[in-house]
Scaffold this active site. Structure first.
Site, short mmCIF file in Angstrom:
data_model
loop_
_atom_site.label_atom_id
_atom_site.label_comp_id
_atom_site.label_asym_id
_atom_site.label_seq_id
_atom_site.Cartn_x
_atom_site.Cartn_y
_atom_site.Cartn_z
N HIS A 125 14.37 29.65 48.04
CA HIS A 125 12.87 29.24 47.05
C HIS A 125 13.03 28.74 46.32
O HIS A 125 12.31 28.78 45.77
CB HIS A 125 12.73 30.66 47.36
CG HIS A 125 11.05 31.01 47.05
ND1 HIS A 125 9.95 30.00 47.21
CD2 HIS A 125 10.44 31.40 46.01
CE1 HIS A 125 9.01 30.17 46.59
NE2 HIS A 125 9.12 31.02 45.73
N HIS A 128 11.56 38.19 44.94
CA HIS A 128 11.25 37.60 43.98
C HIS A 128 11.25 37.60 43.05
O HIS A 128 10.37 38.29 43.22
CB HIS A 128 12.53 36.11 44.38
CG HIS A 128 10.80 35.59 45.09
ND1 HIS A 128 9.55 36.14 45.80
CD2 HIS A 128 9.88 34.62 44.49
CE1 HIS A 128 8.70 35.23 46.14
NE2 HIS A 128 8.83 33.92 44.90
N ASP A 134 3.73 36.17 41.18
CA ASP A 134 2.43 37.16 42.64
C ASP A 134 3.03 37.90 43.48
O ASP A 134 2.95 38.26 44.68
CB ASP A 134 2.05 35.71 43.30
CG ASP A 134 3.25 35.07 43.96
OD1 ASP A 134 4.14 35.16 43.40
OD2 ASP A 134 2.82 34.15 45.00
N HIS A 135 4.60 38.48 43.37
CA HIS A 135 5.39 39.64 44.19
C HIS A 135 6.35 41.03 43.12
O HIS A 135 6.56 41.24 43.86
CB HIS A 135 6.84 38.35 44.73
CG HIS A 135 6.40 37.41 45.83
ND1 HIS A 135 6.65 38.07 47.18
CD2 HIS A 135 5.61 36.65 45.65
CE1 HIS A 135 6.54 36.83 47.75
NE2 HIS A 135 5.63 35.47 46.74
N HIS A 177 9.01 36.26 41.17
CA HIS A 177 8.05 35.75 40.37
C HIS A 177 6.98 36.57 40.59
O HIS A 177 6.46 37.47 41.58
CB HIS A 177 7.13 34.76 41.80
CG HIS A 177 8.39 32.74 41.56
ND1 HIS A 177 8.14 32.18 42.51
CD2 HIS A 177 8.55 32.34 40.85
CE1 HIS A 177 8.85 31.13 42.20
NE2 HIS A 177 9.48 31.35 41.35
N HIS A 187 1.23 35.35 53.09
CA HIS A 187 1.24 35.17 52.26
C HIS A 187 0.76 33.51 52.60
O HIS A 187 1.21 32.31 52.12
CB HIS A 187 2.64 34.64 51.98
CG HIS A 187 2.93 33.92 50.18
ND1 HIS A 187 2.91 32.69 50.05
CD2 HIS A 187 3.27 34.57 48.89
CE1 HIS A 187 4.18 32.93 49.16
NE2 HIS A 187 4.14 34.10 48.60
N ASP A 234 9.69 34.18 49.85
CA ASP A 234 9.26 33.06 50.20
C ASP A 234 10.25 32.17 50.14
O ASP A 234 11.26 32.87 49.92
CB ASP A 234 8.33 32.36 48.84
CG ASP A 234 7.33 33.35 48.15
OD1 ASP A 234 6.75 34.44 49.19
OD2 ASP A 234 6.69 32.80 47.31
#
Lengths: 315, 315
Positions: free
Chosen positions: A141, A61, A65-66, A63, A270, A212
Site C-alpha cells: 500500500h 497501517h 482513516d484507519h 493512515h 473501504h 488497504d
C-alpha cells in the site's frame, strides 16, 4: 459462531452513509477490533457493542482513516466499562502515537494497554490462545501495511454415540475424556482411543481482513481457504489504474483474490467517496462475475460466519 | 445575521445523541469552527456545511474531546474543496500536534494551514479584520484553556432619508459617502457631517464560546453584553461539587455567568453522559430560574443570532 460488525466502510473521508474503517469480530462475547478510523467509538455505541468486551485491536497501517479514532476510543474505554487488559497490535510507530497523545492530552487509561509493534521481522502468528490465533502478512500500500487473519482452532470431531455404545463406553465422565482427546480403558481392559468414537476434527472459522492493498500474495496467504475474506474494494473496475496507483484494489481484484485463495465468502468494503451507496449493487455485480458469493458491507450491518460443516444451518 | 450550528454537544465521551465538542459560527458564508472533537468532519457533512468555507479554527484546550477530530478534518479538507488558507488557533502544543500527525501519517494538506499558538502572554485580540475580530481570555479547567469571543464590528447607523432631504443632500453618491462616514460639501457650500444624517452606530453581534471551565472572570469578560453566550453546562446543580472538582460548570453556573455579564441569550452545551436527552428540559429549567433566555443546544441544531436592534425581526 462468529459475528462480524462493520463500523465503517468508507475510504479516506467519510460520507453521510459511511464512517471510516473499523470492523469488529465477536467470538463468545470477546471483541476483536480491526482498524479504528475516526468515529469508531461512536459506531461502537450505535452497534450496541460493549466497550468492556474489547480485548484486541489490530491496526493495519498508519493512515488517518484507519487510525484517528484510536485515541478517542482508548480514552473512553475505561468509563465505558473496560477494566481489563487490552492488546493493541499495529505497525512500528503505533506506540509513539499512543504515548504522544497521552503526554499532550494528559490522559490516564484506567486499564492496561499492551502495545505490540509489527515490523517486517515479526513472526506470522501475532497472538495465540487455546481457542484461536491471529496471523499477519505484509500487504502492498506504499506504507507499511499488515493484513490479518483471525483463525479459530479446530474443534474435536462430533462424538459418535452409537459407536460408543457398541464399544461399551459407559454414559459417564469417560465420554468427556474421549471428547477431550484422551484415551480410556474399559472395565474389560479394552483401551478406547478418541479417534474410534469421534468424527473428523471440525475446522474453526478463518476470517481474513485485508485492507488497504493492491492485489498481492499477502492477501492470498491470509485468505487461504478462509470462511470470509474482508477485502479492499475502493474502486470499480473502470478505475483499476487509479486504484493500483493509489495502493488500492477494485471489487474485481478482491473477487479474483477470493477465487484464487479458495475463500468461501467475500465481503467488499473501504469504498471511495466517488461511489454512492446506490452504486454498490453494480460494484457487487462486477465482483460476482468472478466470485459469486460476494456482498458489499454497509455501516452497522452484522454478518454471521458459520464454520464449514455448518453451511446453511445454525450450529 | 449570524448562524450558529452545534456539531457536538457531549462531554468526554459521545453518546448516541451527542457527538463531541464542535460549534460552527457562519457569517456571510465564512465558517469559524470552535473546537474539533472526534467526529466533527462527519457532523460537518451531516449539517451540510461546506468544508471549503472553513476559514478559522479555534481550539479551547488540548483535551481529546475538543481536539481529536482535528487531524481527520484537516486531512479531508482539501478533497472537500478547501484550497485557500486556514487559520488555526489553539494552546501551545497545537503546532506539535499537527506536525506529529503529518509526519507519522505522511499526509499533505493541499492548502496553507497557518498555526497560531496561544499562551498566557498572547494579546487579547487574536485576529482582526475590517468586519470582525476574535478575542480570547484564559479560563479555569486545570489545563491551559482559552475561551473565545467572536465580535462583529459596529456598523454605521441607519441613513435618515428625510433629514438628508431637509439638508438638501442630492439622491446620489454623496449619500453613500455619508454612509461610509465621510463628510460632504453641498453645492451651496454647506458642509454635512455623517452624524447629521446617520442614526447611532448599530452594534455588531458578539458571541462568547466558553468551555471547558469552572465559573471564572474570563467568561464574564468574554460574555460582557454578548448577544449569545455558549457555555459549559456539563452537570446539573445537584452535581455542583463534582462539576467544580472536575473543572466544569453546572447549568446554574452558566446562567449566573450570563446574568452577571449582561448577555442577551444563553445556550447550554457540553453535557455529561450522565445526562440523558430527556434530562435536558429539567437542566434548562434550573438555569432559567437565574437567567430566563436560556436553551439547551442539541446536535445539528442551528441558531440564528440577530444584532441587538433587530430583536424579534429578520434584518
Amino acid at each position: 459462531m462468529i459475528e462480524v460488525v462493520f463500523l465503517g466502510t468508507g475510504a479516506a473521508a467519510p460520507i453521510n452513509e459511511r464512517n471510516l474503517s473499523g470492523t469488529a469480530v465477536i467470538r463468545q462475547g470477546e471483541i476483536f477490533l480491526f482498524d479504528c478510523g475516526e468515529g469508531t467509538q461512536m459506531q461502537f455505541r450505535k452497534a450496541s457493542l460493549r466497550p468492556g468486551r474489547l480485548r484486541y485491536i489490530f491496526i493495519t497501517h498508519l493512515h488517518g482513516d484507519h487510525l484517528f479514532g484510536l485515541p478517542g476510543l482508548l480514552t473512553s474505554l475505561h468509563t465505558a466499562g473496560c477494566h481489563q487488559q487490552v492488546e493493541l497490535f499495529g505497525p512500528v510507530g503505533i506506540g509513539e502515537y499512543i504515548r504522544f497523545h497521552q503526554q499532550l492530552c494528559q490522559f490516564a487509561l484506567g486499564y492496561t494497554l499492551q502495545i505490540h509493534e509489527i515490523s517486517a521481522s515479526t513472526p506470522a502468528v501475532l497472538w495465540r490462545s487455546d481457542e484461536y490465533h491471529v496471523e499477519w502478512q505484509p500487504l502492498e500500500h506504499g506504507i507499511f501495511t499488515a493484513g490479518f487473519a483471525f483463525v479459530e482452532a479446530d474443534r474435536p470431531g462430533r462424538f459418535d454415540v452409537s459407536r460408543a455404545e457398541q464399544l461399551g463406553v459407559p454414559n459417564g465422565p469417560e465420554r468427556g475424556r474421549l471428547q477431550r482427546g484422551e484415551s480410556i480403558v474399559l472395565p474389560n481392559g479394552r483401551r478406547v482411543h478418541p479417534e474410534e468414537v469421534l468424527g473428523p476434527p471440525r475446522p474453526g472459522v478463518r476470517i481474513a481482513y485485508c485492507l488497504d492493498t493492491v492485489p498481492c500474495v499477502g492477501v492470498e496467504k491470509l485468505a487461504d481457504h478462509a470462511d470470509l475474506l474482508i477485502a479492499d474494494s475502493t474502486f470499480s473496475a473502470a478505475d483499476t489504474e487509479h486504484a493500483h496507483e493509489s495502493g488500492h484494489s477494485t471489487a474485481v481484484d478482491a473477487a479474483e483474490l477470493a477465487r484464487k485463495s479458495g475463500a468461501r465468502q467475500l465481503l467488499l468494503t473501504h469504498f471511495s467517496g466517488r461511489l454512492r451507496q446506490e452504486d454498490l449493487p453494480a460494484l457487487v455485480a462486477e465482483a460476482r462475475t468472478v466470485f459469486p458469493n460476494c456482498s458489499a458491507a454497509t455501516d452497522l450491518t452484522r454478518f454471521i460466519v458459520m464454520p464449514r460443516e455448518a453451511d446453511g444451518a445454525m450450529d
